[in-house]
Design an enzyme around this catalytic site. Sequence first.
Site, PDB file in Angstrom:
ATOM      1  N   ASP A  16       0.936  -1.451  -0.303  1.00 14.40           N
ATOM      2  CA  ASP A  16       0.561   0.265   0.359  1.00 14.40           C
ATOM      3  C   ASP A  16       0.924   1.204   0.130  1.00 14.40           C
ATOM      4  O   ASP A  16       1.165   1.565   0.765  1.00 14.40           O
ATOM      5  CB  ASP A  16      -1.043  -0.150   0.821  1.00 14.40           C
ATOM      6  N   ILE A  17       0.155   2.253  -0.839  1.00 16.02           N
ATOM      7  CA  ILE A  17       1.999   3.261  -1.237  1.00 16.02           C
ATOM      8  C   ILE A  17       1.325   3.953  -0.243  1.00 16.02           C
ATOM      9  O   ILE A  17       2.113   4.959   0.285  1.00 16.02           O
ATOM     10  CB  ILE A  17       1.271   4.240  -2.560  1.00 16.02           C
ATOM     11  N   ASN A  30      -8.092  12.296 -10.931  1.00 14.54           N
ATOM     12  CA  ASN A  30      -8.862  12.054 -12.187  1.00 14.54           C
ATOM     13  C   ASN A  30      -8.625  14.020 -12.939  1.00 14.54           C
ATOM     14  O   ASN A  30      -8.417  14.876 -11.879  1.00 14.54           O
ATOM     15  CB  ASN A  30      -9.683  12.392 -11.695  1.00 14.54           C
ATOM     16  N   GLY A  38      -9.368   3.382  -5.938  1.00 13.34           N
ATOM     17  CA  GLY A  38      -8.083   3.154  -6.231  1.00 13.34           C
ATOM     18  C   GLY A  38      -7.086   3.541  -5.818  1.00 13.34           C
ATOM     19  O   GLY A  38      -7.469   3.806  -3.713  1.00 13.34           O
ATOM     20  N   VAL A  39      -6.293   3.976  -5.957  1.00 12.33           N
ATOM     21  CA  VAL A  39      -5.464   4.696  -4.540  1.00 12.33           C
ATOM     22  C   VAL A  39      -5.659   5.460  -4.651  1.00 12.33           C
ATOM     23  O   VAL A  39      -5.070   6.815  -3.318  1.00 12.33           O
ATOM     24  CB  VAL A  39      -3.709   4.362  -5.713  1.00 12.33           C
ATOM     25  N   ASP A  40      -6.301   6.426  -5.558  1.00 11.71           N
ATOM     26  CA  ASP A  40      -7.225   8.136  -5.006  1.00 11.71           C
ATOM     27  C   ASP A  40      -7.334   7.417  -3.698  1.00 11.71           C
ATOM     28  O   ASP A  40      -7.351   8.455  -3.409  1.00 11.71           O
ATOM     29  CB  ASP A  40      -7.727   8.889  -6.520  1.00 11.71           C
ATOM     30  N   GLY A 125      -6.075   0.122 -12.964  1.00 13.35           N
ATOM     31  CA  GLY A 125      -6.671   0.366 -12.682  1.00 13.35           C
ATOM     32  C   GLY A 125      -7.982   0.427 -12.875  1.00 13.35           C
ATOM     33  O   GLY A 125      -8.367   0.020 -14.590  1.00 13.35           O
ATOM     34  N   VAL A 126      -8.910   1.241 -12.805  1.00 20.27           N
ATOM     35  CA  VAL A 126     -10.279   1.333 -13.576  1.00 20.27           C
ATOM     36  C   VAL A 126     -10.106   1.929 -15.377  1.00 20.27           C
ATOM     37  O   VAL A 126     -10.499   1.939 -15.744  1.00 20.27           O
ATOM     38  CB  VAL A 126     -11.486   2.268 -12.500  1.00 20.27           C
ATOM     39  N   TYR A 127      -9.012   2.536 -15.165  1.00 16.79           N
ATOM     40  CA  TYR A 127      -8.261   3.723 -16.524  1.00 16.79           C
ATOM     41  C   TYR A 127      -8.227   2.411 -17.481  1.00 16.79           C
ATOM     42  O   TYR A 127      -8.176   2.564 -19.209  1.00 16.79           O
ATOM     43  CB  TYR A 127      -8.012   4.455 -16.506  1.00 16.79           C
TER      44      TYR A 127
END
Length: 178
Positions: A16-17, A30, A38-40, A125-127
């Site tokens: 985990d960053i 975004n 996600g990471v955001d 990820g979602v992108y």
Amino acid sequence: MLTRKHGVTIELWRGDITRLEVDAIVNAANNGLRGGGGVDGAIHRAAGPELLQACMHIGHCPTGEVRLTPGFRLPCRYVFHTVGPVWRGGDEGEETLLANCYRNCLQLAAENAVRSIAFPAISCGVYGFPALSAMNIAWQQISDWLTDQQEHSLQRIVLVAYDEAVWQAGCRVMPGIS
Ligand code: ADP
């Protein structure tokens, strides 16, 4: 897994960053810098509500560019918010835009005397960006950037693999020592 290039340690690290003790972590944000999944989402939760306020103040970030905020409650000093491209099959400049994310983050790191920086797998990820191609771009950009620089502050670059696909891709792309 780690390797060295031009005196800089480059690590592929699984986890985990938000837990990393580095000067700067990169957020896969975004365009509206509004926070998301996600990471955001993980970065905003760990940093606290001040991060969203700082992002709202900035307002917008074009794809491929980067904006800086403090890390607030995170262990890092800065968060670099970059916006990766949405994968639309590869004919819409996605590779160049992803490369711009890495280059612009490295440039911003140098401008802010950052010694250590961690990247998530931007756009993977979602992108929907294919992991192997994305990790190739990450490695190539880091490698080229370090080769081009005369002097810079960086000592450590961490590529964070949170999921298995990115980890496998990173292992294939990173040369050297494990
Ligand atoms: P994007 O919208 O740019 O695709 P995502 O957040 O959906 O961004 O995914 C980018 C990458 O970040 C994915 O590989 C995902 O597994 C990874 N990721 C998700 N949560 C974390 C986290 N806490 N630390 C590091 N990487 C993460």
